[in-house]
Write a protein that holds these residues in place. Structure first.
Motif, PDB file in Angstrom:
ATOM      1  N   GLU A   1      -8.041  -6.770   5.912  1.00  0.00           N
ATOM      2  CA  GLU A   1      -9.555  -6.743   5.921  1.00  0.00           C
ATOM      3  C   GLU A   1     -10.074  -6.895   7.354  1.00  0.00           C
ATOM      4  O   GLU A   1     -10.689  -5.791   7.933  1.00  0.00           O
ATOM      5  CB  GLU A   1     -10.428  -7.823   5.279  1.00  0.00           C
ATOM      6  CG  GLU A   1     -10.170  -7.976   3.748  1.00  0.00           C
ATOM      7  CD  GLU A   1     -10.869  -8.972   2.988  1.00  0.00           C
ATOM      8  OE1 GLU A   1     -11.642  -9.816   3.584  1.00  0.00           O
ATOM      9  OE2 GLU A   1     -10.153  -9.466   2.085  1.00  0.00           O
TER      10      GLU A   1
ATOM     11  N   SER B   1     -11.932  -2.830  -1.516  1.00  0.00           N
ATOM     12  CA  SER B   1     -10.770  -2.932  -2.542  1.00  0.00           C
ATOM     13  C   SER B   1      -9.600  -4.177  -2.333  1.00  0.00           C
ATOM     14  O   SER B   1      -9.308  -4.856  -3.289  1.00  0.00           O
ATOM     15  CB  SER B   1      -9.809  -1.520  -2.717  1.00  0.00           C
ATOM     16  OG  SER B   1     -10.761  -0.534  -3.251  1.00  0.00           O
ATOM     17  N   ILE B   2      -9.519  -4.265  -1.233  1.00  0.00           N
ATOM     18  CA  ILE B   2      -8.718  -5.542  -0.886  1.00  0.00           C
ATOM     19  C   ILE B   2      -9.619  -6.894  -1.128  1.00  0.00           C
ATOM     20  O   ILE B   2      -9.194  -7.598  -1.708  1.00  0.00           O
ATOM     21  CB  ILE B   2      -8.337  -5.603   0.545  1.00  0.00           C
ATOM     22  CG1 ILE B   2      -7.315  -4.391   0.857  1.00  0.00           C
ATOM     23  CG2 ILE B   2      -7.530  -6.956   0.983  1.00  0.00           C
ATOM     24  CD1 ILE B   2      -7.019  -4.043   2.393  1.00  0.00           C
TER      25      ILE B   2
ATOM     26  N   MET C   1      -7.038  -3.817  -5.388  1.00  0.00           N
ATOM     27  CA  MET C   1      -5.840  -3.396  -4.908  1.00  0.00           C
ATOM     28  C   MET C   1      -4.845  -4.253  -4.124  1.00  0.00           C
ATOM     29  O   MET C   1      -5.492  -5.182  -3.745  1.00  0.00           O
ATOM     30  CB  MET C   1      -6.118  -2.347  -3.623  1.00  0.00           C
ATOM     31  CG  MET C   1      -6.504  -0.914  -4.031  1.00  0.00           C
ATOM     32  SD  MET C   1      -5.448   0.010  -5.139  1.00  0.00           S
ATOM     33  CE  MET C   1      -6.239   1.101  -6.249  1.00  0.00           C
TER      34      MET C   1
ATOM     35  N   MET D   1     -12.562   5.869   3.947  1.00  0.00           N
ATOM     36  CA  MET D   1     -11.275   5.336   3.283  1.00  0.00           C
ATOM     37  C   MET D   1     -11.279   3.869   3.889  1.00  0.00           C
ATOM     38  O   MET D   1     -10.687   2.961   3.183  1.00  0.00           O
ATOM     39  CB  MET D   1     -10.215   6.295   3.818  1.00  0.00           C
ATOM     40  CG  MET D   1     -10.318   7.615   2.997  1.00  0.00           C
ATOM     41  SD  MET D   1      -8.827   8.612   3.662  1.00  0.00           S
ATOM     42  CE  MET D   1      -8.782   9.635   2.256  1.00  0.00           C
TER      43      MET D   1
ATOM     44  N   LEU E   1      -6.591   7.938  -0.552  1.00  0.00           N
ATOM     45  CA  LEU E   1      -5.712   7.238   0.570  1.00  0.00           C
ATOM     46  C   LEU E   1      -4.504   7.847   0.930  1.00  0.00           C
ATOM     47  O   LEU E   1      -3.700   7.271   0.233  1.00  0.00           O
ATOM     48  CB  LEU E   1      -6.320   5.856   0.806  1.00  0.00           C
ATOM     49  CG  LEU E   1      -5.581   5.188   1.848  1.00  0.00           C
ATOM     50  CD1 LEU E   1      -6.139   5.462   3.286  1.00  0.00           C
ATOM     51  CD2 LEU E   1      -5.631   3.527   1.728  1.00  0.00           C
TER      52      LEU E   1
ATOM     53  N   HIS F   1       0.076   5.042  -1.590  1.00  0.00           N
ATOM     54  CA  HIS F   1      -0.763   5.691  -0.558  1.00  0.00           C
ATOM     55  C   HIS F   1      -0.324   6.276   0.652  1.00  0.00           C
ATOM     56  O   HIS F   1      -0.779   6.180   1.853  1.00  0.00           O
ATOM     57  CB  HIS F   1      -1.906   4.577  -0.245  1.00  0.00           C
ATOM     58  CG  HIS F   1      -2.794   4.104  -1.288  1.00  0.00           C
ATOM     59  ND1 HIS F   1      -3.827   4.704  -1.989  1.00  0.00           N
ATOM     60  CD2 HIS F   1      -2.882   2.904  -2.088  1.00  0.00           C
ATOM     61  CE1 HIS F   1      -4.331   4.395  -2.857  1.00  0.00           C
ATOM     62  NE2 HIS F   1      -3.779   3.164  -2.982  1.00  0.00           N
TER      63      HIS F   1
ATOM     64  N   CYS G   1       0.816  -1.334   0.007  1.00  0.00           N
ATOM     65  CA  CYS G   1       0.149  -0.148   0.130  1.00  0.00           C
ATOM     66  C   CYS G   1       0.839   1.328   0.052  1.00  0.00           C
ATOM     67  O   CYS G   1       0.628   2.182  -0.447  1.00  0.00           O
ATOM     68  CB  CYS G   1      -0.815   0.092   1.076  1.00  0.00           C
ATOM     69  SG  CYS G   1      -1.921  -1.481   1.554  1.00  0.00           S
TER      70      CYS G   1
ATOM     71  N   LYS H   1     -13.586   1.639   1.925  1.00  0.00           N
ATOM     72  CA  LYS H   1     -13.275   1.567   0.551  1.00  0.00           C
ATOM     73  C   LYS H   1     -12.160   0.657   0.371  1.00  0.00           C
ATOM     74  O   LYS H   1     -11.872  -0.278  -0.364  1.00  0.00           O
ATOM     75  CB  LYS H   1     -13.073   2.718  -0.126  1.00  0.00           C
ATOM     76  CG  LYS H   1     -14.219   3.531  -0.329  1.00  0.00           C
ATOM     77  CD  LYS H   1     -14.007   4.790  -0.901  1.00  0.00           C
ATOM     78  CE  LYS H   1     -15.231   5.780  -1.177  1.00  0.00           C
ATOM     79  NZ  LYS H   1     -15.210   7.006  -1.646  1.00  0.00           N
ATOM     80  N   SER H   2     -11.043   0.624   1.566  1.00  0.00           N
ATOM     81  CA  SER H   2      -9.988  -0.142   1.429  1.00  0.00           C
ATOM     82  C   SER H   2     -10.423  -1.473   1.722  1.00  0.00           C
ATOM     83  O   SER H   2      -9.943  -2.667   1.079  1.00  0.00           O
ATOM     84  CB  SER H   2      -9.157   0.194   2.780  1.00  0.00           C
ATOM     85  OG  SER H   2      -8.229   1.670   2.255  1.00  0.00           O
TER      86      SER H   2
ATOM     87  N   PHE I   1      -8.582  -3.487   9.294  1.00  0.00           N
ATOM     88  CA  PHE I   1      -9.509  -2.294   9.081  1.00  0.00           C
ATOM     89  C   PHE I   1     -10.886  -2.626   9.571  1.00  0.00           C
ATOM     90  O   PHE I   1     -11.365  -1.609  10.073  1.00  0.00           O
ATOM     91  CB  PHE I   1      -9.630  -2.267   7.462  1.00  0.00           C
ATOM     92  CG  PHE I   1      -8.011  -1.692   7.153  1.00  0.00           C
ATOM     93  CD1 PHE I   1      -7.004  -1.178   7.529  1.00  0.00           C
ATOM     94  CD2 PHE I   1      -8.015  -2.027   5.444  1.00  0.00           C
ATOM     95  CE1 PHE I   1      -6.056  -0.749   7.058  1.00  0.00           C
ATOM     96  CE2 PHE I   1      -6.645  -1.496   4.985  1.00  0.00           C
ATOM     97  CZ  PHE I   1      -5.817  -0.892   5.690  1.00  0.00           C
TER      98      PHE I   1
END
Length: 152
Positions: free
Chosen positions: A140, A111-112, A117, A104, A88, A58, A54, A107-108, A143
């Motif tokens: 995941e 995306s993962i 991403m 953020m 991000l 980012h 990342c 969304k992260s 977060f």
């Protein structure tokens, strides 16, 4: 044949000239107190995943590869880095508002999960950034835990 050589000649001239168009590859200074991993006292195993998958796009800790100094490739890379930081930026996490942080993180996670991403184009040049399923699950969950606690 003469037309082809003429086109090739001018193409090479243009490629040579565009190398002199400056691209700003300087990273902004990182305030360690605002950095994501410091704020959450992120465990080393999660930090390692974040840094390899990342932080190049980012954060303000981008390491530009050698080919990022050749135009027009450099323009594309700089555009992707700017866009990544816009969506991000883990280096300025502490300076962001609560709603933006929540968005953020959500969304992260998305995306993962859906493998968008790190970007496939990035992974092709940086195979070590290709996260395993286990690493994706760890991120995941990490977060997700932050989201559940509401401490963002």
């Amino acid at each position: 044949m003469k037309t082809f050589l003429n086109i090739l000649y001018w193409f090479l001239i243009v490629v040579a000239v565009i190398q002199f168009i400056p691209i700003d590859r300087m990273n902004k200074p990182v305030n360690k107190k605002a950095d994501f991993v410091r704020i959450y006292n992120t465990p080393q195993n999660i930090q390692k995943i974040l840094r390899k998958g990342c932080y190049d796009c980012h954060s303000n800790e981008t390491v530009y590869p050698d080919y990022a100094y050749v135009a027009p490739i450099s323009w594309s890379i700089k555009h992707h880095v700017n866009e990544g930081r816009e969506h991000l930026n883990l280096s300025v996490w502490g300076d962001l508002n609560r709603d933006l942080k929540k968005s953020m993180l959500e969304k992260s996670v998305h995306s993962i999960k859906d493998y968008t991403m790190p970007m496939p184009g990035y992974i092709s040049k940086h195979p070590d950034a290709n996260l395993t399923k286990a690493e994706r699950t760890l991120l995941e969950n990490y977060f997700g835990d932050i989201l559940k606690t509401g401490n963002y």
